[in-house]
Scaffold this motif. Structure first.
Motif, PDB file in Angstrom:
ATOM      1  N   VAL A 230      40.526   3.010 -28.970  1.00 50.26           N
ATOM      2  CA  VAL A 230      39.303   3.815 -28.850  1.00 50.26           C
ATOM      3  C   VAL A 230      39.759   5.199 -28.394  1.00 50.26           C
ATOM      4  CG1 VAL A 230      37.066   4.059 -27.721  1.00 50.26           C
ATOM      5  CG2 VAL A 230      37.943   1.782 -28.276  1.00 50.26           C
ATOM      6  N   LEU A 231      39.777   6.152 -29.325  1.00 51.07           N
ATOM      7  CA  LEU A 231      40.371   7.467 -29.079  1.00 51.07           C
ATOM      8  C   LEU A 231      39.296   8.478 -28.712  1.00 51.07           C
ATOM      9  CD1 LEU A 231      43.058   9.055 -29.171  1.00 51.07           C
ATOM     10  CD2 LEU A 231      42.555   9.575 -31.566  1.00 51.07           C
ATOM     11  N   GLU A 232      39.428   9.059 -27.523  1.00 55.98           N
ATOM     12  CA  GLU A 232      38.472  10.039 -27.026  1.00 55.98           C
ATOM     13  C   GLU A 232      39.140  11.405 -26.904  1.00 55.98           C
ATOM     14  OE1 GLU A 232      35.139   9.461 -26.236  1.00 55.98           O
ATOM     15  OE2 GLU A 232      35.496   7.549 -27.229  1.00 55.98           O
ATOM     16  N   LYS A 233      38.322  12.454 -26.838  1.00 57.93           N
ATOM     17  CA  LYS A 233      38.851  13.819 -26.735  1.00 57.93           C
ATOM     18  C   LYS A 233      39.501  14.074 -25.375  1.00 57.93           C
ATOM     19  CE  LYS A 233      37.569  15.791 -30.708  1.00 57.93           C
ATOM     20  NZ  LYS A 233      37.254  14.598 -31.513  1.00 57.93           N
ATOM     21  N   GLY A 234      39.028  13.377 -24.345  1.00 59.28           N
ATOM     22  CA  GLY A 234      39.554  13.589 -23.005  1.00 59.28           C
ATOM     23  C   GLY A 234      38.678  12.900 -21.980  1.00 59.28           C
ATOM     24  N   PHE A 235      38.860  13.289 -20.719  1.00 61.42           N
ATOM     25  CA  PHE A 235      38.126  12.663 -19.612  1.00 61.42           C
ATOM     26  C   PHE A 235      37.194  13.666 -18.944  1.00 61.42           C
ATOM     27  CE2 PHE A 235      37.804  10.501 -15.409  1.00 61.42           C
ATOM     28  CZ  PHE A 235      37.413   9.250 -15.866  1.00 61.42           C
ATOM     29  N   THR A 236      36.754  14.659 -19.707  1.00 59.00           N
ATOM     30  CA  THR A 236      35.917  15.717 -19.146  1.00 59.00           C
ATOM     31  C   THR A 236      34.584  15.179 -18.634  1.00 59.00           C
ATOM     32  OG1 THR A 236      36.920  17.269 -20.695  1.00 59.00           O
ATOM     33  CG2 THR A 236      34.900  17.981 -19.598  1.00 59.00           C
TER      34      THR A 236
END
Length: 505
Positions: A230-236
């Motif tokens: 599950v690939l996300e852009k980041g933890f912003t």
């Protein structure tokens, strides 16, 4: 074995299984394989030869994940560049590796226009999304998917060929391209998945950039064992990520200390995190106080505390059953490797002594791209021709062979004739209620030579310098107590989430 065979073997075995979840899309192994083959065939049609460098200037995305495997299928070397990198550094990396192809977003067209006159090696630009482009020719990712064959390209590499160049952050100078061949990557992935106990049913969350080796290996390892990423852009946006863990029933959560610092401040009760099987930490050692808090917040989840550096990928891991007994340790050598501590004369040191960590194993990378001087300093041959990595990190080992990080060699503070390890002071500070983040450096002092200075981020606005110093005097030897304490709203960080002490200096 070659790295792209991770995808190919999983696609052959599990064609209909969901391999990649990102950007609102869910792709099966067969779909990822087909897209990677089409892009690989396009790269070959553009003249990409064995060993050519294909650079990616993209955030975490389907196209980046697929493109990495496509470059390998074409026989090329992939070079991921963090998508926040500025023009000068981006141009330096592209020129240093003599990239033939650049794959980026359409909205980066203006940057490409600036790069083309100064990066003469670039022959092909591929844009993954539309953009206003008037001044240069390019290929569109969607057009490639429509026009090229999904037949798997023939193999041209052996496992001694380079697979990737991972550029270090370059916080103390120009970034260095760490050369990893296929055998390095395959060994590291096998070793790590062995001690993590990964299985096909694992669903791993990827919030770390694929330009960071820790983030990159989540993709590679998942495709090796046939799981789901599950690939996300980041933890912003932490709340959105926690919701994603619940929705996707994530079992594996790799993170870094700065992410765990945020998690420990949050109320997790609104989220069903019962699917989590393990969490991992590397990049920097977790303070023992954070380990205790994480275990309290995630009582049924297995925590792996680890140590690594780009030059070896992963070096040490602490078996979870040792967390209670050795919370300050980052463990033992990963399966199939060896590590020890040496003094400046090259003598192996006994338990308890502090020296440089040296690593031996098939995951020791090939060196720095076109940089024989720095390669010779970091990578040295032993008497039987094995390549050793001299990490530049100071460690000690206990009687049972468990390793403890002390400091970077160039971070050690010499104050009042004593050596102060910043990590030891930072660990003490994290034990003080209200301290969210801490960083310790040495600053010039006419009396001490160097004085200890602490930078503290707190969520208790009433916390005072006097209280911090009193706590340190209670928990540290006198020469380790900071002379200065500076409160900050946040600490500077690298793109991979590490505290950037060079900016504090």
């Amino acid at each position: 074995m070659l790295v792209h065979e991770f995808l190919e073997r999983s696609a052959d075995r599990l064609p209909d299984k969901i391999a990649l979840v990102s950007d609102g899309q869910r792709l099966s192994y067969a779909q990822v394989e087909a897209q990677a083959n089409r892009l690989a065939n396009a790269l070959r049609a553009e003249g990409v030869q064995r060993g050519d460098r294909v650079a990616f200037f993209l955030p975490n995305s389907l196209e980046l994940a697929i493109g990495i495997f496509a470059a390998l299928k074409a026989g090329a070397v992939f070079v991921p560049i963090n998508h926040t990198t500025k023009l000068d550094k981006c141009a330096y990396i592209l020129n240093n590796c003599q990239a033939r192809v650049l794959i980026t977003l359409g909205r980066q067209a203006r940057l490409v226009e600036q790069l083309l006159p100064i990066v003469l090696s670039l022959k092909t630009v591929i844009l993954t999304s539309p953009g206003e482009v008037n001044s240069f020719n390019y290929l569109g990712y969607d057009a490639i998917q429509a026009d090229y064959s999904e037949q798997r390209p023939s193999k041209v590499n052996i496992d001694l060929d380079l697979a990737c160049l991972i550029y270090t952050s370059g916080s103390t100078g120009d970034p260095k391209g760490v050369m990893s061949d296929h055998s390095n990557v395959v060994f590291a992935a096998n070793s790590i998945t062995e001690y993590l106990g990964n299985v096909e049913s694992d669903i791993v969350l990827g919030v770390l950039p694929l330009s960071f080796d820790y983030g990159l290996y989540q993709l590679l390892m998942v495709f090796k064992f046939g799981g789901t990423l599950v690939l996300e852009k980041g933890f912003t946006f932490p709340a959105a990520i926690l919701k994603r863990i619940t929705e996707e029933k994530v079992t594996g959560f790799p993170a870094v200390p700065t992410i765990f610092t945020v998690l420990l401040q949050l109320d997790l009760s609104p989220y069903d995190l019962s699917s989590l099987r393990y969490i991992t930490n590397t990049a920097a050692a977790l303070p023992p106080s954070h380990i205790a808090e994480l275990r309290a917040k995630f009582p049924t989840v297995t925590l792996f505390s680890m140590y690594g550096l780009t030059e070896t990928k992963r070096t040490l891991y602490l078996p979870p059953d040792q967390l209670e007994h050795r919370p300050g340790s980052v463990g033992l050598p990963i399966p199939g490797t060896e590590a020890w501590v040496e003094d400046e004369s090259g003598n192996r040191l006994p338990p308890g002594a502090v020296g440089e960590l040296v690593v031996r194993g098939r995951h020791v990378m090939r060196g720095y791209w076109q940089d024989p001087v720095r390669t010779a300093l970091r990578f040295r041959l032993n008497t039987i021709g094995d390549r050793l990595c001299y990490t530049g990190d100071l460690f000690r080992m206990d009687e049972d062979g468990y390793f403890y990080f002390v400091a970077r060699q160039d971070d050690m503070i010499k104050s009042r004739g004593e050596k102060v390890a910043p990590k030891e002071v930072e660990n003490a500070l994290y034990g003080l209620n209200g301290v969210k983040e801490a960083a310790v450096i040495g600053v010039a002092d006419p009396v001490f030579g160097q004085a200890v200075k602490a930078f503290v981020v707190t969520d208790h606005p009433d916390l005072t310098e006097s209280e911090v110093l009193l706590y340190c005097r209670t928990h540290l030897e006198d020469f380790m107590v900071p002379k200065y304490v500076e409160f900050c709203s946040e600490l500077p960080k690298t793109s991979t989430g590490k505290i950037k002490k060079t900016d504090l200096k």
